[in-house]
Motif scaffolding. Structure first.
Motif, PDB file in Angstrom:
ATOM      1  N   VAL A 214       0.826  -1.100  -0.173  1.00 39.24           N
ATOM      2  CA  VAL A 214      -0.024   0.033   0.046  1.00 39.24           C
ATOM      3  C   VAL A 214       0.846   1.259   0.036  1.00 39.24           C
ATOM      4  N   LYS A 215       0.717   1.967  -0.679  1.00 39.08           N
ATOM      5  CA  LYS A 215       1.497   3.242  -0.990  1.00 39.08           C
ATOM      6  C   LYS A 215       1.109   4.490   0.006  1.00 39.08           C
ATOM      7  N   GLN A 216       1.984   5.023   0.497  1.00 38.55           N
ATOM      8  CA  GLN A 216       1.627   6.077   1.467  1.00 38.55           C
ATOM      9  C   GLN A 216       2.301   7.379   0.931  1.00 38.55           C
ATOM     10  N   TYR A 217       1.773   8.440   0.977  1.00 38.89           N
ATOM     11  CA  TYR A 217       1.945   9.727   0.468  1.00 38.89           C
ATOM     12  C   TYR A 217       2.207  10.785   1.549  1.00 38.89           C
ATOM     13  N   ASP A 218       3.375  11.411   1.501  1.00 32.96           N
ATOM     14  CA  ASP A 218       3.708  12.432   2.664  1.00 32.96           C
ATOM     15  C   ASP A 218       3.482  13.899   1.992  1.00 32.96           C
ATOM     16  N   ALA A 219       2.723  14.732   2.681  1.00 34.76           N
ATOM     17  CA  ALA A 219       2.535  16.007   2.290  1.00 34.76           C
ATOM     18  C   ALA A 219       3.099  16.888   3.487  1.00 34.76           C
ATOM     19  N   ASN A 220       4.008  17.828   3.159  1.00 33.86           N
ATOM     20  CA  ASN A 220       4.657  18.612   4.064  1.00 33.86           C
ATOM     21  C   ASN A 220       4.529  20.344   4.305  1.00 33.86           C
ATOM     22  N   VAL A 221       4.146  20.881   5.111  1.00 32.56           N
ATOM     23  CA  VAL A 221       3.903  22.105   5.524  1.00 32.56           C
ATOM     24  C   VAL A 221       4.980  22.688   6.382  1.00 32.56           C
TER      25      VAL A 221
ATOM     26  N   LEU B 121       5.890  20.192   9.345  1.00 31.84           N
ATOM     27  CA  LEU B 121       4.675  19.476   9.801  1.00 31.84           C
ATOM     28  C   LEU B 121       4.152  18.496   8.401  1.00 31.84           C
ATOM     29  N   GLY B 122       4.243  17.202   8.869  1.00 34.48           N
ATOM     30  CA  GLY B 122       4.197  16.414   7.709  1.00 34.48           C
ATOM     31  C   GLY B 122       2.720  15.434   8.054  1.00 34.48           C
TER      32      GLY B 122
ATOM     33  N   ILE C  12      -7.177   9.388  14.079  1.00 37.07           N
ATOM     34  CA  ILE C  12      -6.500   9.218  12.823  1.00 37.07           C
ATOM     35  C   ILE C  12      -5.396  10.214  12.484  1.00 37.07           C
ATOM     36  N   VAL C  13      -5.886  11.461  12.644  1.00 36.31           N
ATOM     37  CA  VAL C  13      -5.089  12.623  12.361  1.00 36.31           C
ATOM     38  C   VAL C  13      -3.742  12.620  13.128  1.00 36.31           C
ATOM     39  N   ARG C  14      -3.728  12.278  14.537  1.00 39.70           N
ATOM     40  CA  ARG C  14      -2.822  12.224  15.253  1.00 39.70           C
ATOM     41  C   ARG C  14      -1.687  11.156  14.952  1.00 39.70           C
ATOM     42  N   SER C  15      -2.504  10.070  14.603  1.00 39.84           N
ATOM     43  CA  SER C  15      -1.341   8.769  14.449  1.00 39.84           C
ATOM     44  C   SER C  15      -0.715   8.918  13.028  1.00 39.84           C
ATOM     45  N   ASN C  16      -1.207   9.721  12.047  1.00 34.39           N
ATOM     46  CA  ASN C  16      -0.296   9.889  10.751  1.00 34.39           C
ATOM     47  C   ASN C  16       0.502  11.413  10.652  1.00 34.39           C
ATOM     48  N   LEU C  17       0.262  12.004  11.757  1.00 36.09           N
ATOM     49  CA  LEU C  17       0.883  13.424  11.838  1.00 36.09           C
ATOM     50  C   LEU C  17       2.416  13.226  12.260  1.00 36.09           C
ATOM     51  N   THR C  18       3.239  13.972  11.460  1.00 39.56           N
ATOM     52  CA  THR C  18       4.640  13.993  12.184  1.00 39.56           C
ATOM     53  C   THR C  18       5.022  15.451  12.059  1.00 39.56           C
ATOM     54  N   VAL C  19       5.722  16.034  13.442  1.00 36.10           N
ATOM     55  CA  VAL C  19       5.916  17.345  13.302  1.00 36.10           C
ATOM     56  C   VAL C  19       7.595  17.262  13.876  1.00 36.10           C
TER      57      VAL C  19
END
Length: 723
Positions: free
Chosen positions: A67-74, A168-169, A150-157
């Motif tokens: 399963v492909k995962q995409y990272d978006a960063n701010v 913030l990704g 769900i948001v917190r589990s996939n959030l990286t800062v």
């Protein structure tokens, strides 16, 4: 058989399962035999490469199915300094951003409050794309806590190095969802900062309003207390802060000075007017007239006294008039003197009255001063209340004026874009993992193949296992990059010795008869048997090559084919269907008639008759031994091509007839237990084993192993050969 060649001692054989030492080298100092590992990899390179290729292919398939995962960063940046339009209660203090502040903001971004705000603001819990990417097994809207989780589990800062920028990704299966959620979290954080500032400012305004009401009452109360006390203490404020007592005392002091001056003047006048000649007396016109009358009457009386007698009426009258004038003068002088003394008394009383008034004023002033101390205290309290009230009033006005100008301490400097490529699984990581797994599997496979392989691989290993010295290692010519080598030709190897006398292979063949000291003083043997454990190990090619090499060196050499079943030498040299060894032993032919000259090298060859192979017992006869003794006398060197020692019994008998026996062992192919059995059978038969010859050695592997063949290859390389 010549007695000059004594039987060589045979060392004890090592165990069948002995393996090359990987814990110590020849000097006992190495912990791991790297050369053995290199040889292992080289020998099984194709199998290892196949395993690695399969592992990489499986890894690639797993990557395609993953399963492909995409990272978006701010990227957010924190303002290092206060950027507020007007400094207020929230910005009066030092608000410069430092490193711990950045770390704190990272934790704030990871907090549930920010994630919840992002869910509420973007309505992620009802977004079908978000639900499909984060919870594909759930149908319908999510609860806000579930969406927040769900948001917190996939959030990286994380902080970018030591800068004031925060990355913030957000990771998701859907690239559009990844970008939208990342931007939603960033917006929630920035707007949350503004709302926090606004809330704090509203709280400040409410607090200031409440406090102003209290301070206003305090100011009124303090000023009322000052006014009441001032009225009670009869204190009036003037420009110089004097009281009534001070004004009165000032006036009395002035009057006292004037009264004292007048008293002094009166006293001076009194002193000047003392007696009849005083100033006041002399200045009085009445007294002056009286004195004139007295003087006139005295003159008149004197005149009359000279004329008249004491009782003369005129004289008596004049005397009476003079007495009356003198009395009037005395009274007038006395009156004038008493008037001056009266002025002194009046002035003295005035001075006393003023001094009494000053004393009273001083008393009142002292009481006023004591009252002013309390008044000053009340005024200070009132002034402090006024200043505090004014300060809070100014702050309140500023807070009201700056409401709505709040700014976030962070700003978005790079919004998230929809990612084009997935961030995970990482193809490089997958392939690297597959490569590592493939290498491990390949090593395990090579070790398994090595464990199954019972062949001998190195000189040291062979010598350690057999107890005999490895006389030479004959390379596999096919691995020597020789384009004119005829691998499938029966005479390919022997002809190569003739045609390439300076090749590594020829040098390794020369090493055999050099070790036997052929043609030199102290030659170890006249006849040498060449045998092997089983067929297919290259003993016939070795025997022919050895005979040809010796003959090319100028030694009178005889090659005898003693393998009655295979007749390898006879077939290789094309000597079929002609009398040979058997015919000589049967008396059907003479030795001189059956010996053939090998024109390529000058060696003599005694072949076998292919039609009489059934008479194998003849090899055990005394005639055979006698014939070999004759050969020793007529030739410098006799090479016996003997049948394999294990399957052919007469091979062991023939080996005992030779001065020395050379055991041919095919590199990596002949199993250890087979070699062990062959050596044991030869030893039991009484054969004198001189050493081992390794055949068909891969020169590339031997180069890795630093075998002597590598040095041959280098020394006899095409580039180093003279033109």
């Amino acid at each position: 058989m010549s007695a000059a060649f004594e039987k060589l001692p045979v060392s004890n054989l090592r165990g069948v399962d002995a393996a090359p030492s990987t814990t110590s080298g020849p000097d006992g100092s190495k912990l791991i035999d790297l050369s053995w590992l290199a040889m292992l990899a080289w020998r099984h390179k194709w199998a290892m490469l196949a395993v690695i290729g399969c592992a990489l292919a499986a890894t690639l398939a797993a990557y395609m199915l993953a399963v492909k995962q995409y990272d978006a960063n701010v990227v957010l940046a924190l303002d290092r300094n206060d950027q507020q339009l007007v400094r207020t209660a929230q910005t009066d203090k030092d608000t410069a951003v430092d490193s711990p502040t950045v770390d704190t903001e990272v934790q704030v971004l990871l907090s549930p409050e920010v994630a919840t705000a992002a869910v509420r603001n973007a309505r992620l819990n009802t977004n079908p794309a978000f639900i499909a990417a984060g919870a594909p097994d759930i149908a319908g809207p999510l609860s806000i806590p579930a969406a927040t989780a769900i948001v917190r589990s996939n959030l990286t800062v994380g902080r970018q190095g030591l800068s004031y920028a925060i990355n913030l990704g957000y990771k998701s299966r859907d690239p559009a969802v990844a970008a939208s959620v990342a931007n939603a979290v960033a917006d929630a954080y920035v707007s949350g900062n503004v709302q926090s500032e606004q809330s704090a400012r509203s709280q400040d305004i409410n607090m200031l309003r409440t406090r102003l009401d209290q301070l206003r009452g305090d100011v009124i109360k303090a000023e009322a207390a000052v006014a009441a006390y001032r009225a009670k203490s009869d204190l009036v404020s003037v420009s110089n802060d004097s009281t009534i007592a001070q004004q009165e005392l000032s006036t009395l002091n002035t009057e006292l000075a004037s009264a004292k001056a007048e008293l002094a003047a009166s006293q001076g006048r009194a002193s000047a007017n003392a007696g009849e000649n005083g100033t006041a007396v002399n200045s009085s016109p009445v007294i002056r007239d009286l004195r004139t009358d007295v003087s006139r009457l005295e003159v008149k009386l004197a005149e009359q006294s000279s004329v008249y007698g004491p009782n003369h009426p005129d004289r008596v009258k004049t005397q009476a008039q003079l007495t009356t004038a003198r009395q009037a003068l005395s009274r007038e002088v006395s009156r004038a003197s008493s008037g001056v003394r009266s002025d002194i008394s009046v002035d003295s009383q005035r001075v006393g009255a003023i001094q009494s008034a000053i004393g009273s004023a001083k008393g009142r002033l002292l009481a006023g001063n004591n009252a002013s101390v309390r008044l000053n205290e009340l005024e200070r309290v009132a002034e402090s209340s006024r200043q505090l009230y004014q300060t809070f009033l100014d702050r309140y006005r500023v807070e009201l004026a700056t409401r709505g100008t709040e700014k976030s301490k962070a700003q978005v400097i790079a919004r998230a874009q929809v990612p084009v490529r997935p961030s995970s699984p990482d193809l490089l990581v997958y392939m690297l993992g597959g490569l590592i797994a493939g290498i491990i599997a390949a090593v395990l496979l090579a070790m398994a193949l090595e464990w199954r392989e019972r062949g001998l691989r190195t000189r040291a290993e062979t010598e350690e296992f057999t107890g005999y010295e490895v006389v030479s290692s004959l390379p596999d010519i096919g691995t020597m990059d020789e384009p004119d080598f005829r691998r499938n030709d029966a005479l390919g190897v022997p002809d190569f010795v003739v045609e390439h006398r300076e090749s590594p292979f020829s040098e390794s063949v020369r090493a055999i008869w050099t070790a036997l000291k052929i043609g030199h003083k102290g030659q170890l043997a006249r006849s040498v048997g060449v045998t092997s454990s089983i067929p297919g190990e290259g003993k016939t090619s070795t025997a022919i090559a050895l005979a040809r090499s010796t003959a090319l060196a100028g030694r009178r050499t005889l090659l005898v084919d003693c393998d009655m079943r295979r007749m390898g030498t006879t077939l290789a040299l094309g000597l079929r269907n002609r009398p040979g060894l058997v015919e000589v032993l049967n008396g059907q032919a003479r030795i001189e008639d059956v010996i053939v000259l090998d024109e390529a090298s000058g060696a003599h060859v005694l072949p076998l008759n292919t039609e009489l192979t059934a008479q194998s017992d003849i090899m055990h006869s005394q005639a055979t031994a006698a014939m070999f003794d004759r050969f020793r006398q007529e030739y410098d060197f006799v090479v016996l091509d003997i049948a394999p020692a294990i399957p052919v019994a007469e091979a062991r008998a023939v080996a005992t007839m030779a001065d020395l026996t050379l055991m041919v062992v095919r590199w990596r192919t002949t199993q250890r237990k087979v070699v062990k059995t062959a050596i044991r059978e030869l030893d039991r038969a009484g054969a004198r084993i001189f050493g081992i010859i390794l055949t068909q050695v891969d020169t590339r592997s031997s180069a890795v192993l630093s075998e002597e063949m590598a040095y041959y290859q280098y020394y006899y390389s095409r580039e180093s050969r003279p033109n």
